[in-house]
Design a protein around this motif. Sequence first.
Motif, PDB file in Angstrom:
ATOM      1  N   GLN A 180       0.834  -1.190   0.000  1.00 19.67           N
ATOM      2  CA  GLN A 180       0.000   0.000   0.000  1.00 19.67           C
ATOM      3  C   GLN A 180       0.874   1.248   0.000  1.00 19.67           C
ATOM      4  OE1 GLN A 180      -1.148  -0.905   4.523  1.00 19.67           O
ATOM      5  NE2 GLN A 180      -2.112   0.953   3.789  1.00 19.67           N
ATOM      6  N   ARG A 181       0.309   2.329  -0.516  1.00 16.91           N
ATOM      7  CA  ARG A 181       1.049   3.583  -0.628  1.00 16.91           C
ATOM      8  C   ARG A 181       1.296   4.169   0.760  1.00 16.91           C
ATOM      9  NH1 ARG A 181      -0.295   9.319  -2.941  1.00 16.91           N
ATOM     10  NH2 ARG A 181       1.498   9.721  -4.288  1.00 16.91           N
ATOM     11  N   LEU A 182       2.549   4.518   1.043  1.00 13.45           N
ATOM     12  CA  LEU A 182       2.926   4.997   2.371  1.00 13.45           C
ATOM     13  C   LEU A 182       3.597   6.355   2.276  1.00 13.45           C
ATOM     14  CD1 LEU A 182       4.466   1.679   3.732  1.00 13.45           C
ATOM     15  CD2 LEU A 182       2.252   2.651   4.373  1.00 13.45           C
ATOM     16  N   PRO A 183       3.235   7.270   3.157  1.00 14.62           N
ATOM     17  CA  PRO A 183       3.855   8.602   3.118  1.00 14.62           C
ATOM     18  C   PRO A 183       5.163   8.645   3.903  1.00 14.62           C
ATOM     19  CG  PRO A 183       2.116   8.575   4.755  1.00 14.62           C
ATOM     20  CD  PRO A 183       2.124   7.198   4.124  1.00 14.62           C
ATOM     21  N   ALA A 226      -2.547  13.517   4.378  1.00 17.88           N
ATOM     22  CA  ALA A 226      -1.124  13.238   4.184  1.00 17.88           C
ATOM     23  C   ALA A 226      -0.546  14.020   3.016  1.00 17.88           C
ATOM     24  CB  ALA A 226      -0.915  11.747   3.965  1.00 17.88           C
ATOM     25  N   GLU A 227      -1.376  14.351   2.027  1.00 17.81           N
ATOM     26  CA  GLU A 227      -0.883  15.095   0.875  1.00 17.81           C
ATOM     27  C   GLU A 227      -0.301  16.452   1.268  1.00 17.81           C
ATOM     28  OE1 GLU A 227      -3.263  11.866  -0.516  1.00 17.81           O
ATOM     29  OE2 GLU A 227      -3.641  13.420   1.001  1.00 17.81           O
ATOM     30  N   GLU A 228      -0.691  16.972   2.433  1.00 20.57           N
ATOM     31  CA  GLU A 228      -0.225  18.288   2.847  1.00 20.57           C
ATOM     32  C   GLU A 228       1.100  18.237   3.603  1.00 20.57           C
ATOM     33  OE1 GLU A 228      -3.196  20.395   5.000  1.00 20.57           O
ATOM     34  OE2 GLU A 228      -4.701  20.278   3.394  1.00 20.57           O
ATOM     35  N   PRO A 250       3.261   1.411  -4.126  1.00 20.21           N
ATOM     36  CA  PRO A 250       3.076  -0.055  -4.111  1.00 20.21           C
ATOM     37  C   PRO A 250       3.881  -0.736  -5.215  1.00 20.21           C
ATOM     38  CG  PRO A 250       0.968   1.103  -3.973  1.00 20.21           C
ATOM     39  CD  PRO A 250       1.998   2.132  -4.324  1.00 20.21           C
ATOM     40  N   GLY A 251       4.195  -2.002  -4.979  1.00 21.98           N
ATOM     41  CA  GLY A 251       4.944  -2.781  -5.952  1.00 21.98           C
ATOM     42  C   GLY A 251       6.290  -3.235  -5.404  1.00 21.98           C
ATOM     43  N   LEU A 252       6.983  -4.058  -6.177  1.00 23.68           N
ATOM     44  CA  LEU A 252       8.296  -4.560  -5.789  1.00 23.68           C
ATOM     45  C   LEU A 252       9.321  -3.445  -5.934  1.00 23.68           C
ATOM     46  CD1 LEU A 252       9.886  -7.078  -4.871  1.00 23.68           C
ATOM     47  CD2 LEU A 252      10.337  -7.546  -7.291  1.00 23.68           C
ATOM     48  N   ARG A 301       9.205   3.245   9.622  1.00 26.29           N
ATOM     49  CA  ARG A 301       8.680   4.261  10.533  1.00 26.29           C
ATOM     50  C   ARG A 301       7.239   4.664  10.229  1.00 26.29           C
ATOM     51  NH1 ARG A 301      13.616   8.664  10.629  1.00 26.29           N
ATOM     52  NH2 ARG A 301      14.785   7.851  12.402  1.00 26.29           N
ATOM     53  N   SER A 302       6.867   4.685   8.953  1.00 23.87           N
ATOM     54  CA  SER A 302       5.584   5.253   8.545  1.00 23.87           C
ATOM     55  C   SER A 302       4.431   4.623   9.314  1.00 23.87           C
ATOM     56  CB  SER A 302       5.395   5.040   7.035  1.00 23.87           C
ATOM     57  OG  SER A 302       4.218   5.670   6.600  1.00 23.87           O
ATOM     58  N   ARG A 303       3.573   5.463   9.895  1.00 29.76           N
ATOM     59  CA  ARG A 303       2.488   4.921  10.717  1.00 29.76           C
ATOM     60  C   ARG A 303       1.213   5.760  10.693  1.00 29.76           C
ATOM     61  NH1 ARG A 303       4.762   6.286  16.795  1.00 29.76           N
ATOM     62  NH2 ARG A 303       5.072   8.515  16.471  1.00 29.76           N
ATOM     63  N   TYR A 304       1.284   7.000  10.207  1.00 32.61           N
ATOM     64  CA  TYR A 304       0.140   7.902  10.364  1.00 32.61           C
ATOM     65  C   TYR A 304      -1.039   7.550   9.467  1.00 32.61           C
ATOM     66  CZ  TYR A 304       3.315  10.675  13.155  1.00 32.61           C
ATOM     67  OH  TYR A 304       4.188  11.087  14.133  1.00 32.61           O
TER      68      TYR A 304
END
Length: 488
Positions: free
Chosen positions: A338-341, A353-355, A363-365, A378-381
Amino acid sequence: MTLTESPRRSAARGDGVLSARPMRHPDASDEQVMTRRGWWLVVINWLIPGSAQVLAGNRRLGRFGLAATLVMWLLIVLLVAGLLLWRSATLSVLINPFVLVALTVIVVAYGVLWIILSLDALRLTRLVKTATPGRYLIALLSVALMLVTGGTVAFAAPRMLAASNAIDQIFSAGAPIEPDDGYYNVLLLGGDSSEGRDSLRFDSVSVVSVNADTGKVTIFGLPRQMLNVPFEEGTPMHDIYPNGFQGQASQTCSWNAWLNHVRQRVEVCDANGQFSETGGEDLYPDAAANGSAPGIEATKDAAEGILGIDVEHYVLLDMHGFASLVDALGGVEIEVTQRLPEGPGPAYTGQPAEEWATGWIEPGLQTMDGDTAQWYARSRYTTTDWDRMKRQRELQAAILEQFTPQNVLTRFQDIAAAGDDLVQTDMPQADLPYFFELAVKAKEQPIDSIEFTPNNDYGTDTTPPDYARIHQDVAEALHPTQDGDGEE
């Protein structure tokens, strides 16, 4: 030798025979003879350093070179035989920092001697007397062989020194540990001391259990938000919290009831729960002398209480130096689902998150560099804490996959340098040979991972887990042929 001939005269005759040999006194007017002689001297000196001098040059130098060569051959034979027949004992000797430094000095000294003998052998060829183009090819071969020799020494020596420094700085000099009920149990902590944080926090807590016979690895993931964790009986924290860890809120020293706040409670506050710059020393006075810290020892006691097993040692991986290890390994390959910021997080509740995102992990390999891998962990928000735990386990497995012999050899100095900033542990050097053998066995088997998270029915986000059930599940995972009570 005749009956009346003296030994001195006989020796003189022997020298005369040797001096008549074409290697030592060739016909310098015959270019073909000189060319063949040049090839022989260069090649045989590289294969058996010192032999060219014995045949055609300074015999004293040649004998010294041959003696050094025989010693090196003997050391290599002993090393190979030891690794094949007595691997643990041989590795026990090799991982000693002083032995590694001594071997480095020997390798460098022999490499320098080899190059000196090669230069002398090239001089002995008398290139001006050889035929063209042979003289240029002989010179080219000699230079190439010296580059191989020098390159080998330049490759090996720094890595041996790096290994010596890493072993000496990372591992302790304590006595070997004994397995508990057939397993080595090590507390694995993931912390973050990067800029902007007021202290080192244990964002990831798990226990790695390694079967002492088969090398089979089982990882028990302990959520950092575990509530009211029990402590092993007989420990300082159990005396304070016999019914499980409790939170406290005050103006001088506060913490909540989460597992990862055990360190905050112990190292920032004293036994009475008041702020103290030397907090923890009254509870765990021997921690620093044993290569640990009060907060780590208290977290270790909590892990024992949660799982019902003995946890002897710890390994702390500091995320602040994590990126350098990933870069040293050449990156890691991860399947992103999934896409992660990337970024510091929202400035206010509900901020999209875009802000605030400074970048995105798509996503992807992906083959991630250190910075991206660090954000992946780290990403968690935009996801749950349990999702982050899963990603950290994926990253740990991906890093282990990168520790191939080829990768470690070619990148050893960078890996060792990263390890100095990344790893803290109280594991003894004496156990490294045995753990190396277990690691070889572990690479051949899948790693089992058990996460004691709410979505696995171990309590909820706001209630303590069923610790009795956790004890049973741990016993079953480690001893699958036995029931939860340890009976056949």
